[in-house]
Design a protein around this motif. Sequence first.
Motif, PDB file in Angstrom:
ATOM      1  N   ALA A  33      33.621  97.340  83.874  1.00 10.63           N
ATOM      2  CA  ALA A  33      33.044  98.618  84.999  1.00 10.63           C
ATOM      3  C   ALA A  33      33.677  98.111  86.456  1.00 10.63           C
ATOM      4  N   ALA A  52      30.867 102.558  84.975  1.00  6.59           N
ATOM      5  CA  ALA A  52      31.291 101.949  83.642  1.00  6.59           C
ATOM      6  C   ALA A  52      32.672 102.518  82.920  1.00  6.59           C
ATOM      7  N   TYR A 100      29.186  95.703  82.809  1.00  6.09           N
ATOM      8  CA  TYR A 100      27.997  96.604  83.035  1.00  6.09           C
ATOM      9  C   TYR A 100      27.614  96.512  81.262  1.00  6.09           C
ATOM     10  N   TYR A 105      24.800  95.782  86.027  1.00  6.16           N
ATOM     11  CA  TYR A 105      26.007  95.338  86.658  1.00  6.16           C
ATOM     12  C   TYR A 105      26.190  93.958  87.175  1.00  6.16           C
TER      13      TYR A 105
END
Length: 122
Positions: A33, A52, A100, A105
């Motif tokens: 991501a 992502a 992610y 995240y």
Amino acid sequence: QVQLVESGGGLVQAGGSLRLSCAASGSSFRINAMGWYRQAPGKQRELVAIIASGGSTKYADSVKGRFTISRDNAKNTVYLQMTSLKPEDTAVYYCNAGTYFSGTYYSNTAYWGQGTQVTVSS
């Protein structure tokens, strides 16, 4: 190793738009991501948006409906389209490569760009 280079910042009037770019090179199996952060003077760095590898996106409440994150896999580039800019959006914007997982995240502290300044005048 991953190298990130941001561009596209500048000075814009309130209500205006800017598009930031983050060009990525290199690779890491840990990365799935990309995220955009920003840091205003005297404030902590905050997460603005992430995308992502599967295309999922998330935004900070403060930018929902105004900012759009996207990616061009052929160019290894992530974009942040910013519209209806406000003076409070003024900050240095940083690109990060991370992970992610389960809706969260996780930034990789080793993979930051140099930042690009965005200044919104009132």
